[in-house]
Design a protein around this motif. Structure first.
Motif, PDB file in Angstrom:
ATOM      1  N   UNK A  67       0.819  -1.214   0.000  1.00  0.00           N
ATOM      2  CA  UNK A  67       0.000   0.000   0.000  1.00  0.00           C
ATOM      3  C   UNK A  67       0.851   1.261   0.000  1.00  0.00           C
ATOM      4  N   UNK A  68       1.918   1.272   0.787  1.00  0.00           N
ATOM      5  CA  UNK A  68       2.700   2.491   0.965  1.00  0.00           C
ATOM      6  C   UNK A  68       3.890   2.604   0.017  1.00  0.00           C
ATOM      7  N   UNK A  69       4.145   1.577  -0.776  1.00  0.00           N
ATOM      8  CA  UNK A  69       5.244   1.656  -1.729  1.00  0.00           C
ATOM      9  C   UNK A  69       4.865   2.559  -2.901  1.00  0.00           C
ATOM     10  N   UNK A  70       5.781   3.395  -3.325  1.00  0.00           N
ATOM     11  CA  UNK A  70       5.537   4.281  -4.467  1.00  0.00           C
ATOM     12  C   UNK A  70       5.572   3.536  -5.790  1.00  0.00           C
ATOM     13  N   UNK A 105      -8.542  -1.030   5.079  1.00  0.00           N
ATOM     14  CA  UNK A 105      -8.324   0.058   6.037  1.00  0.00           C
ATOM     15  C   UNK A 105      -7.005   0.766   5.746  1.00  0.00           C
ATOM     16  N   UNK A 106      -5.929   0.002   5.543  1.00  0.00           N
ATOM     17  CA  UNK A 106      -4.632   0.622   5.249  1.00  0.00           C
ATOM     18  C   UNK A 106      -4.656   1.348   3.906  1.00  0.00           C
ATOM     19  N   UNK A 107      -5.335   0.770   2.915  1.00  0.00           N
ATOM     20  CA  UNK A 107      -5.416   1.423   1.613  1.00  0.00           C
ATOM     21  C   UNK A 107      -6.204   2.727   1.703  1.00  0.00           C
ATOM     22  N   UNK A 108      -7.263   2.736   2.508  1.00  0.00           N
ATOM     23  CA  UNK A 108      -8.050   3.957   2.687  1.00  0.00           C
ATOM     24  C   UNK A 108      -7.240   5.046   3.378  1.00  0.00           C
ATOM     25  N   UNK A 109      -6.457   4.664   4.389  1.00  0.00           N
ATOM     26  CA  UNK A 109      -5.612   5.637   5.079  1.00  0.00           C
ATOM     27  C   UNK A 109      -4.585   6.228   4.115  1.00  0.00           C
ATOM     28  N   UNK A 110      -3.945   5.355   3.329  1.00  0.00           N
ATOM     29  CA  UNK A 110      -2.948   5.838   2.371  1.00  0.00           C
ATOM     30  C   UNK A 110      -3.590   6.725   1.311  1.00  0.00           C
ATOM     31  N   UNK A 111      -4.798   6.369   0.875  1.00  0.00           N
ATOM     32  CA  UNK A 111      -5.463   7.158  -0.168  1.00  0.00           C
ATOM     33  C   UNK A 111      -5.862   8.535   0.341  1.00  0.00           C
ATOM     34  N   UNK A 112      -6.423   8.595   1.547  1.00  0.00           N
ATOM     35  CA  UNK A 112      -6.836   9.898   2.082  1.00  0.00           C
ATOM     36  C   UNK A 112      -5.634  10.774   2.432  1.00  0.00           C
ATOM     37  N   UNK A 113      -4.483  10.148   2.718  1.00  0.00           N
ATOM     38  CA  UNK A 113      -3.259  10.916   2.973  1.00  0.00           C
ATOM     39  C   UNK A 113      -2.512  11.249   1.690  1.00  0.00           C
ATOM     40  N   UNK A 155       0.427  11.699  -5.846  1.00  0.00           N
ATOM     41  CA  UNK A 155       0.419  12.487  -7.074  1.00  0.00           C
ATOM     42  C   UNK A 155      -0.790  12.178  -7.961  1.00  0.00           C
ATOM     43  N   UNK A 156      -1.935  11.913  -7.333  1.00  0.00           N
ATOM     44  CA  UNK A 156      -3.178  11.686  -8.068  1.00  0.00           C
ATOM     45  C   UNK A 156      -4.198  12.736  -7.669  1.00  0.00           C
ATOM     46  N   UNK A 157      -5.099  13.060  -8.581  1.00  0.00           N
ATOM     47  CA  UNK A 157      -6.197  13.949  -8.232  1.00  0.00           C
ATOM     48  C   UNK A 157      -7.186  13.215  -7.340  1.00  0.00           C
ATOM     49  N   UNK A 158      -8.112  13.959  -6.731  1.00  0.00           N
ATOM     50  CA  UNK A 158      -9.096  13.345  -5.836  1.00  0.00           C
ATOM     51  C   UNK A 158      -9.968  12.328  -6.572  1.00  0.00           C
ATOM     52  N   UNK A 159     -10.336  12.641  -7.792  1.00  0.00           N
ATOM     53  CA  UNK A 159     -11.143  11.707  -8.574  1.00  0.00           C
ATOM     54  C   UNK A 159     -10.344  10.441  -8.879  1.00  0.00           C
ATOM     55  N   UNK A 160      -9.078  10.607  -9.241  1.00  0.00           N
ATOM     56  CA  UNK A 160      -8.237   9.452  -9.536  1.00  0.00           C
ATOM     57  C   UNK A 160      -7.992   8.611  -8.289  1.00  0.00           C
ATOM     58  N   UNK A 161      -7.805   9.272  -7.141  1.00  0.00           N
ATOM     59  CA  UNK A 161      -7.616   8.537  -5.884  1.00  0.00           C
ATOM     60  C   UNK A 161      -8.854   7.709  -5.564  1.00  0.00           C
ATOM     61  N   UNK A 162     -10.028   8.324  -5.682  1.00  0.00           N
ATOM     62  CA  UNK A 162     -11.270   7.607  -5.393  1.00  0.00           C
ATOM     63  C   UNK A 162     -11.460   6.436  -6.351  1.00  0.00           C
ATOM     64  N   UNK A 163     -11.207   6.656  -7.635  1.00  0.00           N
ATOM     65  CA  UNK A 163     -11.391   5.587  -8.613  1.00  0.00           C
ATOM     66  C   UNK A 163     -10.432   4.422  -8.353  1.00  0.00           C
ATOM     67  N   UNK A 164      -9.164   4.747  -8.100  1.00  0.00           N
ATOM     68  CA  UNK A 164      -8.179   3.689  -7.863  1.00  0.00           C
ATOM     69  C   UNK A 164      -8.463   2.946  -6.564  1.00  0.00           C
ATOM     70  N   UNK A 165      -8.805   3.676  -5.517  1.00  0.00           N
ATOM     71  CA  UNK A 165      -9.083   3.043  -4.232  1.00  0.00           C
ATOM     72  C   UNK A 165     -10.299   2.143  -4.297  1.00  0.00           C
TER      73      UNK A 165
END
Length: 337
Positions: A211-214, A246-254, A261-271
């Protein structure tokens, strides 16, 4: 449907009120947990996973449809905790109550069993309870925001999709876990604690790395889910799915790791795509494995009974009567012998 009220204390005077208040308290607590991580989509605040929908569906399956006032009360308190009371709050509460009720009615029509031991039960939970019924809450909520001029018209579909997926994810992840815990035998067996501990260590090591790896290593989670399903069936796979989501949601909201380096829409779609495919994999694979194991057990039992019958016939004795292990195997009144 193999659900429901087996609590004698709830039939006593005041028991129903306690049940309603307990459901409301758990619903509100789940809402507060869900609100810890939010995303802003087109100016609207949404949660990637909305646990109260899973709590509501599980409560209706376990306690029966009569506990719906607890869901309404919990939803009302949750709405009040994030915004001042308005007329649209009642509409949102109605949608959050109607969607789980519709989900359980659809599951009853499909003869859903709460043990989730059949593939058809998991498919019904996915397509009827999560994907179909949650359209009601998303549609009512977003239409109210639009009618109250709290949401621009061009943002309708983006917010609707985020709302719908968040409610559906609550059903996909939370409802199976609550049904498992309700039917679990306590205390659990200690025979496989070493294997469970090894799986826990693997999850705590692998999931944060993925989850946290770039480098976007989210695909590494799927072997873990498959291993958990093979060894521990629904219990193991769904707990791994919950931990990962849970960990993916934390990483996405942070906005870190695989979601940097994703927009909010891209973060929501990917998550949501990741959480959805992971939950479906865990749920459906576990159901297939459980169903196959039950089938193999039934075949082995039938072979054993056949051996016993042959032994009695060889010895010139009448075969022993076959016990009816499943109510569906017993002859129905009026049925031909």
């Amino acid at each position: 449907m193999a659900a429901v009220v087996g609590f004698e204390d709830l039939r006593r005077p005041g028991g129903y009120a306690v049940q309603v208040l307990a459901v409301a308290a758990v619903y509100y607590g789940a809402a507060r947990l869900g609100l810890l991580r939010r995303l802003v989509v087109e100016g609207a605040v949404v949660t990637p996973i909305w646990p109260p929908t899973g709590v509501a569906v599980a409560a209706l399956l376990i306690f029966g449809l009569g506990c719906w006032p607890g869901i309404s009360l919990g939803a009302f308190l949750a709405v009040l905790s994030i915004s001042p009371p308005h007329i649209d709050a009642l509409g949102i509460v109605f949608g959050q109550t109607a969607a789980p009720l519709c989900a359980v009615l659809l599951l009853r029509r499909a003869r859903f069993r709460t043990d989730l031991s059949r593939l058809r039960d998991c498919l019904a939970l996915v397509f009827l309870a999560a994907l179909t019924a949650m359209v009601i809450s998303a549609s009512i909520g977003v239409c109210l925001l639009l009618a109250m001029d709290k949401l621009p018209a061009h943002s309708f579909w983006a917010v609707w999709l985020a709302w719908w997926v968040g409610d559906a994810m609550g059903v996909l992840i939370v409802t199976p876990l609550l049904l498992i815990l309700h039917r679990a035998r306590w205390p659990p067996s200690l025979a496989r604690w070493k294997e469970a501990a090894a799986l826990t260590v693997a999850a705590c090591s692998l999931v944060p790395l993925a989850v946290y790896s770039s480098l976007s290593l989210l695909f590494l989670v799927y072997p873990l889910i498959i291993c958990a399903a093979l060894r521990f069936e629904l219990v193991g796979s769904m707990f791994c799915a919950l931990f990962t989501s849970v960990l993916a949601t934390i990483a996405a909201t942070d906005g870190v790791g695989a979601f940097a380096q994703l927009t909010r829409i891209e973060v929501m779609a990917k998550l949501q795509a990741f959480n959805g495919t992971m939950a479906l994999t865990a749920l459906l694979l576990s159901a297939v494995i459980t169903e196959q194991r039950h089938t193999r057990s039934s075949v082995e039992q039938a072979c054993q009974e056949l051996v016993e019958v042959l032994e009695h016939l060889t010895a010139g004795e009448p075969p022993p009567p076959r016990p009816a292990s499943d109510p569906e195997d017993r002859p129905r009144p009026g049925a031909a012998p």
